[in-house]
Design a protein around this motif. Structure first.
Motif, PDB file in Angstrom:
ATOM      1  N   SER A 295      11.728  33.659  55.981  1.00  0.00           N
ATOM      2  CA  SER A 295      12.525  32.959  57.015  1.00  0.00           C
ATOM      3  C   SER A 295      13.876  33.026  56.536  1.00  0.00           C
ATOM      4  O   SER A 295      14.550  32.284  57.189  1.00  0.00           O
ATOM      5  N   GLY A 296      14.254  33.574  55.341  1.00  0.00           N
ATOM      6  CA  GLY A 296      16.009  33.823  55.094  1.00  0.00           C
ATOM      7  C   GLY A 296      16.756  34.122  55.999  1.00  0.00           C
ATOM      8  O   GLY A 296      16.290  34.987  56.647  1.00  0.00           O
TER       9      GLY A 296
ATOM     10  N   ALA B 169     -10.206  27.291  63.515  1.00  0.00           N
ATOM     11  CA  ALA B 169      -9.985  27.560  62.102  1.00  0.00           C
ATOM     12  C   ALA B 169      -8.373  28.281  61.978  1.00  0.00           C
ATOM     13  O   ALA B 169      -8.075  29.108  62.683  1.00  0.00           O
ATOM     14  N   GLY B 170      -7.626  27.325  61.343  1.00  0.00           N
ATOM     15  CA  GLY B 170      -6.188  27.955  61.111  1.00  0.00           C
ATOM     16  C   GLY B 170      -5.473  26.687  60.393  1.00  0.00           C
ATOM     17  O   GLY B 170      -5.903  25.690  60.626  1.00  0.00           O
ATOM     18  N   SER B 171      -4.320  27.474  60.181  1.00  0.00           N
ATOM     19  CA  SER B 171      -3.423  26.322  59.640  1.00  0.00           C
ATOM     20  C   SER B 171      -2.102  26.341  60.197  1.00  0.00           C
ATOM     21  O   SER B 171      -1.591  27.481  60.925  1.00  0.00           O
ATOM     22  N   PRO B 172      -1.211  25.426  60.227  1.00  0.00           N
ATOM     23  CA  PRO B 172       0.117  25.354  60.686  1.00  0.00           C
ATOM     24  C   PRO B 172       0.850  26.557  60.030  1.00  0.00           C
ATOM     25  O   PRO B 172       0.627  26.972  59.008  1.00  0.00           O
ATOM     26  N   ASP B 173       2.067  26.795  60.720  1.00  0.00           N
ATOM     27  CA  ASP B 173       3.046  27.831  60.102  1.00  0.00           C
ATOM     28  C   ASP B 173       4.437  27.261  60.070  1.00  0.00           C
ATOM     29  O   ASP B 173       5.043  27.450  61.144  1.00  0.00           O
ATOM     30  N   PRO B 174       4.728  26.416  59.275  1.00  0.00           N
ATOM     31  CA  PRO B 174       6.007  25.655  59.450  1.00  0.00           C
ATOM     32  C   PRO B 174       7.289  26.652  59.432  1.00  0.00           C
ATOM     33  O   PRO B 174       8.321  26.084  59.957  1.00  0.00           O
ATOM     34  N   GLY B 175       7.426  27.739  59.059  1.00  0.00           N
ATOM     35  CA  GLY B 175       8.327  28.613  59.133  1.00  0.00           C
ATOM     36  C   GLY B 175       8.460  29.291  60.349  1.00  0.00           C
ATOM     37  O   GLY B 175       9.618  29.904  60.762  1.00  0.00           O
ATOM     38  N   ASN B 176       7.613  28.951  61.248  1.00  0.00           N
ATOM     39  CA  ASN B 176       7.804  29.656  62.581  1.00  0.00           C
ATOM     40  C   ASN B 176       7.963  28.585  63.526  1.00  0.00           C
ATOM     41  O   ASN B 176       7.592  27.538  63.563  1.00  0.00           O
TER      42      ASN B 176
END
Length: 371
Positions: free
Chosen positions: A59-60, A227-234
């Motif tokens: 995400s840079g 089933a799945g996790s958050p994606d904080p960089g999105n």
């Protein structure tokens, strides 16, 4: 040939590109796998592959840091002197292609597995960064072979004018081991609806939760699993407050990130993907289809390539929780229909999406073959 496969995670290489890597090794190619460091790199080495850690910020946006990354990739390519490089995911495609051009790599292959937030979302942020992304694509893809997973994505980028100087191919998906992902009798006959997706707005999580509440009003015994996790960089990642509220409502079991995806697929009755934007060829549906599960998906690019309405599953309009609930309820109430759709879904996987045909088409792209 000396071939480099470059992805933004070692997890991607391990889970999606092992069959291709094994095929290249079997035919005698020298293979180098590149990705940022992670827990799967050592596993690749244990399997006898050469894996090198190459840090790339997902995400840079600092221009100097990003230019330094391109320079680092160029130096590595100049040292390795590969005959062919194959890039996966947007940053690897753009940075790797620019680096390969500077390093004089003879053949560059780029996989565009999905168009992403900048080209698909309609938010202000997406509209602001879209011209930048398109300009980078136009620069990076020039003179390379570009693989799309579906024709919709190919045509979208073509309309933006970024493919005029590229070789263009459609190879439908990453492939799947249809011997591993295979039907198996469930341990119980509980009505179970499974969705596997990152917890993003564009994956239709809110619609899935709303549909679960509607279906469970008539089918209280039905289980809905996500089933799945958050994606904080999105930028489309769903906030924790919403996730906690939905979990408290109790209609959906939030399973988090899971590694037992085969067991989850084999144990479900119906597999769902409620995306509101386009996909490449969605892995979640592909794995469920290989397990002969009936599919319910939204009528968006990628999903509609695999899910043929009334043949391998049911398509519903994106963003329509009521239509999603109606399709799920219909399938829950008709076991013979589920079985028929599931069998057809697996047959389609075997003919079109299994590792064998996908690897064959990928090697044809490497050789400069036309589609």
């Amino acid at each position: 040939m000396r071939i480099v496969l470059f992805a933004n995670t070692d997890w991607f290489l391990y889970n999606f590109k092992l069959p291709l890597a094994r095929a290249l090794r079997a035919r005698g190619d020298e293979l180098i796998l590149l990705s940022p460091p992670g827990e799967y790199g050592p596993r690749l080495r244990e399997l006898g592959f050469r894996w090198e850690a190459l840090p790339v910020s997902r995400s840079g946006i600092n221009p100097l840091a990003e230019l330094a990354t391109i320079a680092r990739v160029r130096r590595l390519y100049a040292t390795l002197q590969p005959d062919l490089v194959h890039h996966f995911t947007i940053k690897c495609v753009i940075y790797g292609s620019l680096a390969a051009r500077l390093a004089g790599v003879r053949r560059v292959v780029n996989s565009v597995t999905g168009l992403g937030f900048a080209l698909l979302a309609n938010t202000l942020k997406a509209r602001l960064i879209r011209p930048v992304v398109l300009s980078l694509y136009r620069l990076a893809l020039r003179g390379t072979a570009v693989i799309f997973q579906n024709a919709d994505n190919r045509d979208t980028l073509a309309r933006y004018g970024v493919l005029a100087r590229s070789e263009v191919f459609v190879v439908p998906g990453d492939g799947i081991d249809a011997e591993q992902f295979a039907p198996q009798a469930a341990a119980d006959d509980a009505p179970r609806v499974l969705m596997m997706a990152r917890l993003l707005q564009s994956k239709g999580v809110a619609e899935f939760v709303a549909a679960a509440a509607q279906v469970r009003a008539a089918w209280p015994q039905a289980e809905f699993q996500l089933a799945g996790s958050p994606d904080p960089g999105n930028p489309e990642s769903i906030d924790e407050a919403s996730l906690q509220r939905w979990a408290n409502e109790g209609h959906v079991q939030f399973l988090g990130h899971r590694s037992d995806v085969l067991a989850l697929n084999q144990a479900c009755s119906i597999a769902v993907l409620a995306s509101t934007q386009g996909e490449g060829i969605p892995r979640a549906l592909l794995e469920a289809a290989a397990c002969a599960k009936a599919l319910v998906a939204t009528d968006v690019p990628g999903c509609r390539d695999l899910v043929i309405d009334g043949e391998t599953g049911v398509l519903v309009p994106p963003g329509d929780a009521a239509a999603l609930a109606a399709a799920i309820a219909r399938l829950l109430g008709d076991a013979s229909l589920r079985a028929r759709l599931g069998a057809a879904a697996r047959a389609r996987v075997l003919a079109r999406y299994a590792d064998g045909p996908i690897i064959e088409q990928t090697l044809a792209v490497y050789a400069g073959g036309r589609q």
